[in-house]
Scaffold this active site. Structure first.
Site: not given
Ligand code: THU
Length: 131
Positions: A39, A52
Site C-alpha cells: 500500500n 493488491e
Molecule cells: N489496505 C490494503 O492495502 N489492502 C487491503 O486489503 C486492506 C487495506 C490498505 C489501505 C490503507 O493504506 C491501509 O491499508 C488502511 O486502510
C-alpha cells in the site's frame, strides 16, 4: 519462494505513515512469475492505493493479464480481508475458483477464492444489451 513469503517481504516497503497499517500482496501470473505490491498512502487520503492494486499493476505492466493465485498479509488480528474495490480488481484478472491466501504476520492464514470474496460480481456479461 512462496507467494505468501513474497507478500510478506514486500510489506516491509509499504508507505503507510497515516494508518500505520502496512499491507503486502503478491499475485502469480499464468507464466508462474510473481508480482508484488504494497500500500502507498497519500496525505490526500483518498489518493492512497492498496497493496493488491500495486501487485496487479506490476503484473499488467509486465505484460500479463491473468492471475492464478493471490496472497495478502498484514499485522491484523485476523487474516486481512481485501477491500471491496480490490475484490473487484482481483476479479478482473482472476477466476471464481482462483485461490486467495489471507494472512496475519503472526502466522494465521485463511484460504478462500476470488468467487467467495466477491459473489454476484459485476462482469462484462452485464453490459450485454448496452445501446
Ligand atoms: N489496505 C490494503 O492495502 N489492502 C487491503 O486489503 C486492506 C487495506 C490498505 C489501505 C490503507 O493504506 C491501509 O491499508 C488502511 O486502510
Amino acid at each position: 519462494m512462496s507467494l505468501l513469503d513474497a507478500a510478506r517481504e514486500v510489506r516491509d516497503a509499504a508507505y503507510a505513515p497515516y494508518s500505520r497499517f502496512k499491507v503486502g500482496a503478491a499475485v502469480r501470473g499464468t507464466s508462474g512469475r510473481i508480482y508484488r505490491g504494497c500500500n502507498v498512502e497519500n496525505v490526500a487520503y483518498p489518493e492512497g492505493t492498496c497493496a493488491e492494486a500495486g501487485a496487479i499493476a506490476a503484473m499488467v505492466a509486465a505484460g500479463e493479464t491473468e492471475l492464478t493465485e493471490v496472497a495478502v498479509i498484514a499485522a491484523s488480528p485476523s487474516p486481512v480481508p481485501p477491500c471491496g474495490g480490490c475484490r473487484q480488481k482481483l476479479a478482473e484478472f482472476g477466476r471464481g475458483d482462483t485461490p486467495v491466501t489471507l494472512a496475519t504476520t503472526d502466522g494465521a492464514t485463511l484460504h478462500t477464492t476470488i468467487g467467495e470474496l466477491l459473489p454476484g460480481r459485476f462482469d462484462a456479461g452485464h453490459m450485454d444489451g448496452a445501446e
